[in-house]
Design a protein around this motif. Structure first.
Motif, PDB file in Angstrom:
ATOM      1  N   VAL A 122     -12.546   2.263 -15.107  1.00  0.00           N
ATOM      2  CA  VAL A 122     -12.742   1.040 -14.332  1.00  0.00           C
ATOM      3  C   VAL A 122     -11.490   0.651 -13.559  1.00  0.00           C
ATOM      4  CG1 VAL A 122     -13.413  -1.404 -14.351  1.00  0.00           C
ATOM      5  CG2 VAL A 122     -14.467   0.192 -15.982  1.00  0.00           C
ATOM      6  N   ILE A 123     -10.374   0.398 -14.244  1.00  0.00           N
ATOM      7  CA  ILE A 123      -9.199  -0.123 -13.550  1.00  0.00           C
ATOM      8  C   ILE A 123      -8.335   0.973 -12.955  1.00  0.00           C
ATOM      9  CG2 ILE A 123      -9.130  -2.159 -15.024  1.00  0.00           C
ATOM     10  CD1 ILE A 123      -6.780  -0.903 -16.502  1.00  0.00           C
ATOM     11  N   GLY A 124      -8.558   2.248 -13.336  1.00  0.00           N
ATOM     12  CA  GLY A 124      -7.747   3.344 -12.839  1.00  0.00           C
ATOM     13  C   GLY A 124      -8.236   3.860 -11.495  1.00  0.00           C
ATOM     14  N   GLY A 125      -7.603   4.948 -11.047  1.00  0.00           N
ATOM     15  CA  GLY A 125      -7.972   5.541  -9.761  1.00  0.00           C
ATOM     16  C   GLY A 125      -7.084   6.731  -9.464  1.00  0.00           C
ATOM     17  N   ASN A 126      -7.216   7.263  -8.249  1.00  0.00           N
ATOM     18  CA  ASN A 126      -6.404   8.409  -7.859  1.00  0.00           C
ATOM     19  C   ASN A 126      -4.931   8.035  -7.744  1.00  0.00           C
ATOM     20  OD1 ASN A 126      -8.667  10.088  -7.692  1.00  0.00           O
ATOM     21  ND2 ASN A 126      -9.079   9.451  -5.582  1.00  0.00           N
ATOM     22  N   SER A 127      -4.654   6.803  -7.365  1.00  0.00           N
ATOM     23  CA  SER A 127      -3.289   6.298  -7.268  1.00  0.00           C
ATOM     24  C   SER A 127      -3.328   4.792  -7.476  1.00  0.00           C
ATOM     25  CB  SER A 127      -2.669   6.641  -5.911  1.00  0.00           C
ATOM     26  OG  SER A 127      -3.326   5.935  -4.874  1.00  0.00           O
ATOM     27  N   LEU A 128      -2.160   4.192  -7.589  1.00  0.00           N
ATOM     28  CA  LEU A 128      -2.118   2.743  -7.757  1.00  0.00           C
ATOM     29  C   LEU A 128      -2.693   2.023  -6.546  1.00  0.00           C
ATOM     30  CD1 LEU A 128       1.408   2.285  -9.382  1.00  0.00           C
ATOM     31  CD2 LEU A 128      -0.807   1.944 -10.488  1.00  0.00           C
ATOM     32  N   VAL A 184       6.937   3.820  -6.386  1.00  0.00           N
ATOM     33  CA  VAL A 184       6.600   3.596  -7.791  1.00  0.00           C
ATOM     34  C   VAL A 184       6.366   4.924  -8.499  1.00  0.00           C
ATOM     35  CG1 VAL A 184       4.905   2.577  -9.353  1.00  0.00           C
ATOM     36  CG2 VAL A 184       5.663   1.300  -7.364  1.00  0.00           C
ATOM     37  N   THR A 185       5.595   5.802  -7.871  1.00  0.00           N
ATOM     38  CA  THR A 185       5.359   7.127  -8.456  1.00  0.00           C
ATOM     39  C   THR A 185       6.654   7.909  -8.553  1.00  0.00           C
ATOM     40  OG1 THR A 185       3.129   7.138  -7.512  1.00  0.00           O
ATOM     41  CG2 THR A 185       4.026   9.246  -8.235  1.00  0.00           C
ATOM     42  N   TRP A 186       7.463   7.845  -7.507  1.00  0.00           N
ATOM     43  CA  TRP A 186       8.753   8.550  -7.511  1.00  0.00           C
ATOM     44  C   TRP A 186       9.658   8.041  -8.629  1.00  0.00           C
ATOM     45  CZ3 TRP A 186      13.604   6.330  -6.470  1.00  0.00           C
ATOM     46  CH2 TRP A 186      14.654   7.233  -6.355  1.00  0.00           C
ATOM     47  N   LYS A 242       0.835  -1.206   0.000  1.00  0.00           N
ATOM     48  CA  LYS A 242       0.000   0.000   0.000  1.00  0.00           C
ATOM     49  C   LYS A 242       0.868   1.253   0.000  1.00  0.00           C
ATOM     50  CE  LYS A 242      -3.826   2.275   2.408  1.00  0.00           C
ATOM     51  NZ  LYS A 242      -4.704   2.294   1.214  1.00  0.00           N
ATOM     52  N   LEU A 243       1.950   1.229   0.793  1.00  0.00           N
ATOM     53  CA  LEU A 243       2.869   2.368   0.821  1.00  0.00           C
ATOM     54  C   LEU A 243       3.661   2.477  -0.475  1.00  0.00           C
ATOM     55  CD1 LEU A 243       4.227   2.066   4.472  1.00  0.00           C
ATOM     56  CD2 LEU A 243       2.486   3.643   3.611  1.00  0.00           C
ATOM     57  N   ILE A 244       4.059   1.332  -1.030  1.00  0.00           N
ATOM     58  CA  ILE A 244       4.830   1.338  -2.278  1.00  0.00           C
ATOM     59  C   ILE A 244       4.011   1.919  -3.424  1.00  0.00           C
ATOM     60  CG2 ILE A 244       5.853  -0.160  -4.037  1.00  0.00           C
ATOM     61  CD1 ILE A 244       6.694  -2.031  -1.755  1.00  0.00           C
ATOM     62  N   LEU A 245       2.713   1.579  -3.462  1.00  0.00           N
ATOM     63  CA  LEU A 245       1.856   1.983  -4.574  1.00  0.00           C
ATOM     64  C   LEU A 245       1.146   3.312  -4.334  1.00  0.00           C
ATOM     65  CD1 LEU A 245       0.202  -1.480  -5.335  1.00  0.00           C
ATOM     66  CD2 LEU A 245       2.101  -0.408  -6.558  1.00  0.00           C
ATOM     67  N   ALA A 246       1.333   3.912  -3.168  1.00  0.00           N
ATOM     68  CA  ALA A 246       0.659   5.169  -2.852  1.00  0.00           C
ATOM     69  C   ALA A 246       1.135   6.292  -3.774  1.00  0.00           C
ATOM     70  CB  ALA A 246       0.908   5.543  -1.390  1.00  0.00           C
ATOM     71  N   ARG A 247       0.374   7.380  -3.785  1.00  0.00           N
ATOM     72  CA  ARG A 247       0.729   8.510  -4.647  1.00  0.00           C
ATOM     73  C   ARG A 247       2.123   9.048  -4.319  1.00  0.00           C
ATOM     74  NH1 ARG A 247      -1.967  12.082  -7.841  1.00  0.00           N
ATOM     75  NH2 ARG A 247      -3.972  11.121  -7.368  1.00  0.00           N
ATOM     76  N   SER A 302      -6.624   1.630  -6.795  1.00  0.00           N
ATOM     77  CA  SER A 302      -7.135   1.200  -8.103  1.00  0.00           C
ATOM     78  C   SER A 302      -7.118  -0.319  -8.187  1.00  0.00           C
ATOM     79  CB  SER A 302      -6.274   1.791  -9.229  1.00  0.00           C
ATOM     80  OG  SER A 302      -4.960   1.251  -9.183  1.00  0.00           O
ATOM     81  N   TYR A 303      -7.840  -0.835  -9.178  1.00  0.00           N
ATOM     82  CA  TYR A 303      -7.817  -2.273  -9.423  1.00  0.00           C
ATOM     83  C   TYR A 303      -6.440  -2.746  -9.869  1.00  0.00           C
ATOM     84  CZ  TYR A 303     -12.908  -2.535  -9.088  1.00  0.00           C
ATOM     85  OH  TYR A 303     -14.197  -2.507  -8.644  1.00  0.00           O
ATOM     86  N   ILE A 304      -5.675  -1.844 -10.492  1.00  0.00           N
ATOM     87  CA  ILE A 304      -4.320  -2.213 -10.903  1.00  0.00           C
ATOM     88  C   ILE A 304      -3.491  -2.571  -9.680  1.00  0.00           C
ATOM     89  CG2 ILE A 304      -2.223  -1.425 -12.052  1.00  0.00           C
ATOM     90  CD1 ILE A 304      -3.971   0.467 -13.704  1.00  0.00           C
ATOM     91  N   GLY A 305      -3.584  -1.762  -8.629  1.00  0.00           N
ATOM     92  CA  GLY A 305      -2.855  -2.049  -7.401  1.00  0.00           C
ATOM     93  C   GLY A 305      -3.317  -3.342  -6.750  1.00  0.00           C
ATOM     94  N   THR A 306      -4.636  -3.561  -6.728  1.00  0.00           N
ATOM     95  CA  THR A 306      -5.162  -4.807  -6.171  1.00  0.00           C
ATOM     96  C   THR A 306      -4.616  -6.008  -6.929  1.00  0.00           C
ATOM     97  OG1 THR A 306      -7.204  -3.614  -5.645  1.00  0.00           O
ATOM     98  CG2 THR A 306      -7.269  -6.008  -5.493  1.00  0.00           C
TER      99      THR A 306
END
Length: 311
Positions: free
Chosen positions: A172-178, A151-153, A142-147, A181-185
């Motif tokens: 659908v699969i996108g979101g405010n951050s990974l 990953v964002t960095w 969750k921390l790795i994929l957060a805004r 989003s479904y991509i992160g899940t």
């Protein structure tokens, strides 16, 4: 000349003699406790779950009506509930397919080429994630994929920030951050369940005779033909075993979607909410029956195509 007098046989000696003469009695005594536990706790709880799913909830009082009805299963066809089932099945299918693609080359290399320290490093690398806490791994992702996560960095550091933003803007699969989003899940599901795909594949590939691969090459088969007609059929039991693990574990998991992903429910979350907050035990039981039915159908299909013949 005096005769030797043997001491009278005690209960322990007689019991030992009985077990020696009738080994099936000893076997029955050894397996009876676990079978009893399995029958009462596991099968009994499944039977109670199935029975509860045929009850219903009174819409006015909110009390359970202990009368046989299919009304609760009809509620699964409502758009909101059907979306939960479809969303879960699609995610489980995507995770299983990705795990097969990622695990096969790793398992093949470990089975055919890794030796000595390299094989030990392989087992350590695959097993090490399983030794850490499940919750710790999920919260770490969750921390790795957060805004503000790595990953964002990293994406911004290599000039791929716009690409990441475009991916997150997908419907659908996108979101405010990974992490929302479904991509992160999907990424976290694949990471957590990938070892359960690699290990059965590796064990199955190790049983493929090297002589058959050499014979295929001697007969003029290309690498793809050897893979399609020799390796894959012989490795199919391991692939099926891995898909059973990843597919079923994804179907029933409710912790990963709760921590990483959008606010839309999966089956596990629906069961947790319905039997807890909502108090709708019949509908929760009906939802819980869905993964069982899906897995039984999948196992029947796998058996029909002969996936278990080489086990």
């Amino acid at each position: 000349m005096s005769m030797a007098v043997h001491p009278a046989r005690g209960p322990g000696d007689r019991l030992t003699g009985l077990f020696w003469r009738r080994p099936t009695v000893l076997l029955a005594l050894l397996i009876a406790p676990p079978l009893l536990w399995l029958g009462v706790v596991y099968l009994g709880s499944l039977a109670a779950l199935l029975w509860q799913s045929f009850y219903s909830i009174d819409e006015f009082s909110g009390m359970i009506v202990p009368e046989f009805t299919l009304k609760t299963y009809a509620e699964l066809l409502r758009p909101a509930n059907a979306d939960v089932i479809l969303r879960t099945v699609l995610m489980a299918s995507a995770v299983t397919a990705a795990s097969v693609v990622l695990a096969f080359p790793i398992a093949y290399y470990a089975a055919r080429y890794a030796r000595g320290r390299m094989k030990a490093a392989f087992y350590l690398g695959v097993m090490l994630p399983l030794w850490s806490s499940y919750l710790v791994k999920v919260y770490a992702w969750k921390l790795i994929l957060a805004r503000e996560g790595i990953v964002t960095w990293a994406a911004e550091g290599i000039g791929a920030g716009n690409l990441l933003a475009a991916v997150l803007a997908l419907p659908v699969i996108g979101g405010n951050s990974l992490s929302t989003s479904y991509i992160g899940t999907f990424v976290v599901f694949v990471y957590v369940w990938l070892p359960f795909m690699i290990l059965p594949m590796q064990a199955s590939l190790e049983r493929v005779p090297a002589a058959m691969l050499e014979a295929s090459s001697d007969l003029g088969a290309t690498s793809w033909q050897t893979f399609r007609h020799v390796i894959l059929p012989l490795a199919l039991p391991g692939v099926i075993a891995g898909t059973i693990f990843t597919f079923s574990l994804t179907l029933g998991d409710y912790i990963i979607p709760q921590i990483v992903g959008s606010s839309r429910f999966f089956i596990g979350q629906a069961v947790y909410m319905l039997q807890g907050t909502a108090g709708n035990l019949p509908l929760a039981a009906a939802f819980a029956v869905v993964p069982i039915v899906i897995m039984l159908a999948y196992l029947a299909f796998a058996r029909r195509i002969g996936a278990f013949d080489a086990l």
